[in-house]
Motif scaffolding. Structure first.
Motif, PDB file in Angstrom:
ATOM      1  N   ASN A  43       0.839  -1.194   0.000  1.00 17.89           N
ATOM      2  CA  ASN A  43       0.000   0.000   0.000  1.00 17.89           C
ATOM      3  C   ASN A  43       0.878   1.250   0.000  1.00 17.89           C
ATOM      4  O   ASN A  43       2.106   1.148  -0.054  1.00 17.89           O
ATOM      5  CB  ASN A  43      -0.996  -0.011   1.174  1.00 17.89           C
ATOM      6  N   GLU A  44       0.261   2.412   0.089  1.00 18.28           N
ATOM      7  CA  GLU A  44       1.031   3.661   0.011  1.00 18.28           C
ATOM      8  C   GLU A  44       1.993   3.850   1.176  1.00 18.28           C
ATOM      9  O   GLU A  44       2.945   4.615   1.084  1.00 18.28           O
ATOM     10  CB  GLU A  44       0.101   4.861  -0.102  1.00 18.28           C
ATOM     11  N   ASN A  45       1.783   3.116   2.277  1.00 21.30           N
ATOM     12  CA  ASN A  45       2.697   3.166   3.431  1.00 21.30           C
ATOM     13  C   ASN A  45       3.784   2.099   3.336  1.00 21.30           C
ATOM     14  O   ASN A  45       4.520   1.869   4.290  1.00 21.30           O
ATOM     15  CB  ASN A  45       1.914   3.008   4.736  1.00 21.30           C
ATOM     16  N   ARG A  74      -2.545   4.305  -5.455  1.00 22.54           N
ATOM     17  CA  ARG A  74      -1.402   4.522  -4.551  1.00 22.54           C
ATOM     18  C   ARG A  74      -0.827   3.177  -4.112  1.00 22.54           C
ATOM     19  O   ARG A  74      -0.816   2.850  -2.932  1.00 22.54           O
ATOM     20  CB  ARG A  74      -1.830   5.329  -3.324  1.00 22.54           C
ATOM     21  N   LYS A  76       2.361  -0.002  -4.725  1.00 19.00           N
ATOM     22  CA  LYS A  76       3.669  -0.387  -5.249  1.00 19.00           C
ATOM     23  C   LYS A  76       3.618  -1.895  -5.496  1.00 19.00           C
ATOM     24  O   LYS A  76       3.179  -2.653  -4.636  1.00 19.00           O
ATOM     25  CB  LYS A  76       4.790  -0.070  -4.258  1.00 19.00           C
ATOM     26  N   VAL A  95       5.475   4.336  -5.277  1.00 15.52           N
ATOM     27  CA  VAL A  95       4.030   4.127  -5.309  1.00 15.52           C
ATOM     28  C   VAL A  95       3.494   4.709  -6.618  1.00 15.52           C
ATOM     29  O   VAL A  95       3.905   5.793  -7.033  1.00 15.52           O
ATOM     30  CB  VAL A  95       3.377   4.800  -4.085  1.00 15.52           C
ATOM     31  N   ASP A  97       0.005   4.681  -9.726  1.00 19.55           N
ATOM     32  CA  ASP A  97      -1.414   4.528 -10.024  1.00 19.55           C
ATOM     33  C   ASP A  97      -1.609   3.262 -10.863  1.00 19.55           C
ATOM     34  O   ASP A  97      -1.113   3.172 -11.984  1.00 19.55           O
ATOM     35  CB  ASP A  97      -1.894   5.764 -10.793  1.00 19.55           C
TER      36      ASP A  97
END
Length: 124
Positions: A43-45, A74, A76, A95, A97
């Motif tokens: 995820n984005e984190n 967002r 990866k 990250v 789209d």
């Protein structure tokens, strides 16, 4: 003294000319693969998230269905590829789209095989 200098120079010249020889490495045909063998989604984190991954080698496609609803704009995605292969058209390291499919190109170790893969990510 002249003999020592001559010997040292000879050794240096021999070392330099011996190191410039081209080496032709033959890669066995069974290693000439440009496959995706695994996928991890973050995820984005940059926390790994669960997903059902379907790799279709024949079609050159990877379908990723996320286990939980995520912001697919967002994410990866990291790929595990055939041993010795190289990603020559990468997905990127940050990250990205994934609301539309992405293409990646993988080249086999001896550059005999170059394969394009379509990566698609969808929410459940």
């Amino acid at each position: 003294m002249k003999q020592i200098i001559f010997i040292v120079i000879s050794i240096i010249l021999f070392s330099v000319t011996g190191c410039t020889e081209d080496v032709d490495i033959q890669i066995p045909e069974n290693f000439e693969k440009a496959e995706i063998t695994g996928v991890t989604v973050y995820n984005e984190n940059l926390v790994a998230i669960g997903a059902k991954v379907t790799i279709n080698s024949e079609a050159g496609s990877v379908n990723i269905v996320l286990n939980t609803q995520q912001d697919i704009t967002r994410l990866k995605v990291t790929l595990t590829i055939s041993s010795g292969a190289t990603i020559i058209k990468p997905l990127g390291t940050m990250v990205q789209d994934y609301s539309s499919p992405k293409m990646v190109t993988i080249q086999s170790p001896g550059s005999k095989v170059e394969k394009e893969w379509l990566i698609e990510v969808v929410n459940p």
